[in-house]
Design an enzyme around this catalytic site. Structure first.
Site: not given
Length: 944
Positions: A347-350, A382-383, A386, A405
């Site tokens: 996943a990516m927290e954009n 987690h995301e 962020h 992180e």
């Protein structure tokens, strides 16, 4: 830099354009955009006439220009579907994108050269304007540095003056990536064609993945995390598609019969790596939140079937939890999540648009394992963490990415525990991160949590930072700090830290300062920076040796290669307990100490690092070890649950480092025949896995299997009635134990387990319609049945894998296919990883690692990786190396690995390769010294 430090005329001007008369302004911009782009033919990327021939003097951008806002127009030219109609030529898919951007910046130091980052882009029509008087500044030359800096250098005929405000406009074009980076294409299958003539069910979408240094491959920018700015983004996309971005949509309209545009409100001030957008035909599922509009997007079929409902049901709760915990509201009005068929990270927290692999977000009732809810909850937690740690407050440079992180990993413990305490996730997560960090940090080739900036400059060095040290050690070190200063003090410190550094960048010293402020306000005496600096600026961790006979206690850098010299030391917070007394705490400094409290009374044991709050291992004198192991066999519940697991982990790893006899480590597993808790069993199985990897090709393996069969019988019998009727207990921890019992029993040849798994799988094969295996049990049943079976079982699993549209089912089958013992099938499976129609690129590395874990597949996988390195390493080279070399324990394998290190282009796998070399050397020595002892021990147990 704080939010209120400046408000430029450029921001005000852009805001008026985008909000004052939004429709008219946007249409004008789109017309201008089309005029600018029309001359940019979609040809292969040109090379610039002027380039530098050597590396630049520095890898970092100069600090003389400070970006404030970007206005970006971007048009991906791809089609979401290819229509095949009779007598109509179908459009060819195009991987082109075009765009233009204007960055407004402040000049802090007079210069005649603008440096920014651009990679794989054809950039043209540079235009520089003094925005204070609207004067044009002529460009004399533009060149791209064809090296690792990715510098785009623009030379001017007159200087930009310090204190002035300017803008730079550029046209650009590039190719949509097929390698899951930058702006990339993803594909999926839709169930049925929607209208006559649409015979192709393949669908396409594009998405971005910018972290850490790929924003420069989408638009020219100052691509460093400290160079934050506000982004005004407009996406021109094909009609009937949906564009999502970091912010709420501000305007959308039709341009012509093929195109429309979507503009977004300005983002918060943020780093370039967080810029994101997607264009797809996906459908949303809403979440509940009192203030933020939250939607979770997925494939239309998945959304319609309700596979996003679980994620949608918990996202608002997690966001609210963080808002309450930090006492800072999420900064935007919208939060979108999207389940992508392809994505390189999980996943990516954009900011405002979080992207996930489908398997990390979708849950199908009756098909997905109940335990998969924990995976989804953890990933979302987690995301969302962020959005504060990383997005709102960002590290100054990538050498301290652990501030992003590590915090996100640590905060997810609390969030998951809050939304569903029945998961009992906190202890499990702590032990997972602790042992993951221990494993990697036990090598001399490890790296500090916070290395010097000069050691992390090139992209491959930055990517190397995204590893177990950053994520897991970062989380565990924060947990240790919280234990030292107290939960309330720690929470107060991070609240102040987040509040005072909103929209700015920090380093770890800022964090220590704010925790110290909270400590001082609480009248505490802890010197935070003094204690924490060794844990973050040094590699490794200590082993604390306690002699309960004379009270002596000292520390030493723990390394698997115990002959390595090290003079490192740490401030070690120690909490201990004894058989008869309560807890007592102290801090161990660099010199050996004497503690009268550690002098053992007759027959009394001492246990240190209670509940594993410290990042260190503990060794004892033999008498105390014997007392602790006796206690485990007599009444293990006198020892805290986490320590029952940690005693096993410490014993095995101390044996790997040759600090205790291997027989002591093996003795630590004897109590398990009466143990049903997950954490001790997980610790034993994971540590015995090292011995399995070292000896499953030798005569040691038979007696080892016989021992494990006997040890697991009690645990397997505990769950027999559940398993045989394909049921699971309600308690999530027991559900984990049930899976582990089946895995250990079947993989070590317990006949009744193999018979059970084979029968369940055969019933599914023969039914042709329904799968009667409980979703929780499918992963282990599939694997064990395929392992016990042959070509027929493998073909059935492969056909089910290809035909299934459920991401959870596909993942379980993909792993199970690697379990076969038939070499010809494993070779075939490896070949399938080269075909993205069979195995998606994002799954290639994990599929090969699954095969490498199989003793029948390890050599096949190693040879395959070397033969196809350029393809299989994409995005996961380090993970591949760790997986395929895990059994290496001979001089021949060492030489092959050393040749690999010199003959292949390693890039971001560089550190992993040299860690593998170090580990292989350790393995060779350890196996040579311990093989006979281990064989004798297992033979002795089976003779009892």
């Amino acid at each position: 830099m704080a939010k209120s430090s400046f408000t430029s005329k450029a921001i005000a001007s852009a805001f008026m354009i985008l909000t004052g008369s939004v429709i008219a302004g946007i249409v004008t911009m789109v017309i201008l955009y089309n005029t600018q782009i029309s001359s940019m033919n979609p040809t292969p990327r040109p090379t610039f006439s002027t380039t530098t021939t050597g590396p630049p003097p520095v890898m970092r951008l100069p600090k003389n220009l400070i970006p404030e806002t970007y206005t970006v127009f971007l048009k991906p030219h791809f089609y979401t579907r290819i229509i095949e109609e009779v007598n109509v030529t179908s459009p060819n898919q195009t991987m082109l994108f075009t765009g233009n951007s204007t960055v407004n910046f402040h000049c802090a130091q007079t210069t005649r050269t603008i440096y920014l980052n651009s990679k794989d882009l054809a950039v043209s029509k540079p235009k520089v304007i003094d925005t204070e008087n609207n004067n044009n500044i002529e460009v004399s030359a533009m060149k791209h540095h064809e090296d690792e800096s990715d510098f785009l250098e623009i030379q001017l005929k007159e200087a930009l003056e310090a204190g002035g405000n300017y803008s730079l406009s550029l046209d650009f074009k590039g190719e949509i990536s097929e390698n899951l980076d930058a702006l990339f294409v993803s594909t999926y299958q839709e169930g049925e064609p929607e209208f006559e003539g649409d015979t192709n069910t393949e669908r396409f979408l594009v998405a971005t993945n910018m972290e850490p240094t790929d924003a420069r491959r989408v638009f020219p920018c100052f691509d460093e995390p400290e160079m934050k700015a506000v982004f005004y983004v407009t996406i021109i996309h094909r009609r009937f598609t949906k564009a999502l971005g970091n912010e709420q949509q501000s305007a959308s309209n039709i341009i012509d019969e093929d195109w429309q545009y979507t503009s977004f409100h300005p983002t918060p001030k943020m780093s370039t790596y967080l810029v994101a957008f997607t264009v797809s035909e996906f459908k949303p599922t809403p979440s509940t939140h009192e203030r933020v509009t939250i939607e979770t997007f997925a494939r239309p079929e998945a959304a319609a079937a309700g596979h996003t409902h679980y994620a949608a049901s918990i996202t608002g709760k997690i966001l609210q939890f963080y808002e309450n915990y930090f006492e800072i509201n999420y900064q935007q009005k919208t939060l979108d999540q999207i389940a992508l068929p392809d994505l390189s990270p999980a996943a990516m927290e954009n900011w405002g648009l979080i992207t996930y692999q489908e398997g990390g977000l979708l849950y199908e009732e009756g098909v997905s394992s109940l335990l998969h809810k924990e995976v989804i909850a953890t990933l979302i937690s987690h995301e969302l963490a962020h959005q504060w740690f990383g997005n709102l407050v960002t590290m100054k440079w990538w050498n301290e990415v652990w501030l992003n992180e590590g915090f996100a990993s640590y905060m997810s413990y609390f969030a998951v525990d809050h939304i569903d305490p029945s998961f009992k996730a906190r202890d499990t997560f702590v032990m997972r991160d602790l042992h993951t960090a221990f494993e990697e940090d036990s090598l001399a080739s490890s790296h500090p949590l916070s290395p010097p900036q000069e050691d992390v400059q090139e992209t491959y060095q930055i990517i190397e930072m995204f590893d177990a040290i950053t994520y897991s050690k970062g989380a565990i070190v924060l947990r240790m700090l919280e234990d030292v200063v107290g939960e309330k003090v720690f929470q107060k410190g991070i609240k102040m830290y987040l509040s005072d550094f909103k929209y700015a960048n920090t380093d770890q010293n800022d964090l220590w300062d704010y925790i110290q402020m909270a400590v001082d306000e609480d009248s505490g005496h802890t010197k935070v920076a003094l204690i924490m600096k060794p844990w973050t600026t040094q590699i490794g961790y200590p082993v604390i040796t306690i002699n309960t006979t004379d009270g002596g206690i000292y520390q030493k850098h723990f390394l698997f290669n115990d002959s390595s010299e090290s003079n490192l030391w740490w401030h070690v917070p120690i909490t201990a307990m004894s058989d008869t007394s309560g807890l007592f705490s102290f801090t161990l400094e660099d010199k050996p100490e004497k503690k009268d409290t550690l002098i053992s009374k007759s027959g009394e044991w001492i246990l240190a690092n209670v509940n594993c709050t410290g990042y260190y291992r503990v060794n004892y004198n033999p008498e105390n070890w014997e007392r602790l192991l006796t206690q485990l066999e007599k009444d293990p519940h006198r020892i805290p649950l986490m320590n029952r697991g940690q005693l096993i982990d410490d014993a095995f790893n101390l044996a790997r480092a040759k600090l205790v006899d291997v027989s002591l480590a093996l003795n630590s597993t004897r109590f398990l025949h009466n143990e049903t808790a997950y954490i001790p069993w997980e610790s034993a199985v994971r540590n015995l896995e090292y011995i399995v990897l070292m000896f499953d090709r030798s005569e040691v393996y038979g007696p080892m299997q016989a021992y494990l069969q006997e040890q697991v019988k009690g645990l397997y019998s505990f769950f027999r009635n559940y398993t045989y009727y394909s049921k699971v207990p309600e308690d999530h921890s027991l559900q984990r134990s049930q899976l582990l019992a089946i895995h250990v029993a079947c993989s070590n040849g317990l006949p009744e387990c193999i018979e059970m798994a084979s029968k369940m799988f055969a019933n599914w094969m023969n039914s042709n319609t329904t799968n009667g295996i409980h979703p929780n049990l499918r992963s282990v049943i599939y694997c064990q049945a395929v392992a016990a079976g042959g070509g027929k079982e493998w073909e059935f699993a492969w056909n089910k894998f290809q035909s299934s549209s459920d991401t959870s089912e596909k993942e379980q089958l993909r792993k199970a296919l690697s379990c076969t013992k038939k070499i010809w099938l494993l070779n075939r499976y490896l070949e399938y990883t080269l075909d993205p129609e069979k195995i998606r690129l994002m799954d290639v590395a994990s599929t090969i690692n699954y095969i490498a874990k199989n003793v029948a597949g390890q050599a096949l996988a190693w040879n395959f990786v070397r033969a196809h390195w350029d393809y299989v390493r994409q995005g996961a080279g380090a993970m591949l190396i760790e997986g395929v070399t895990s059994r290496f324990s001979t001089q021949f394998e060492l030489k092959e690995l050393e040749h690999f290190a010199t003959d292949y282009e390693l890039d971001s796998a560089n550190r992993a390769v040299y860690q593998a070399i170090e580990q292989t050397k350790v393995n060779i020595e350890w196996v040579g010294e311990h093989k006979d002892v281990i064989l004798e021990w297992f033979e002795g147990q089976t003779a009892l």
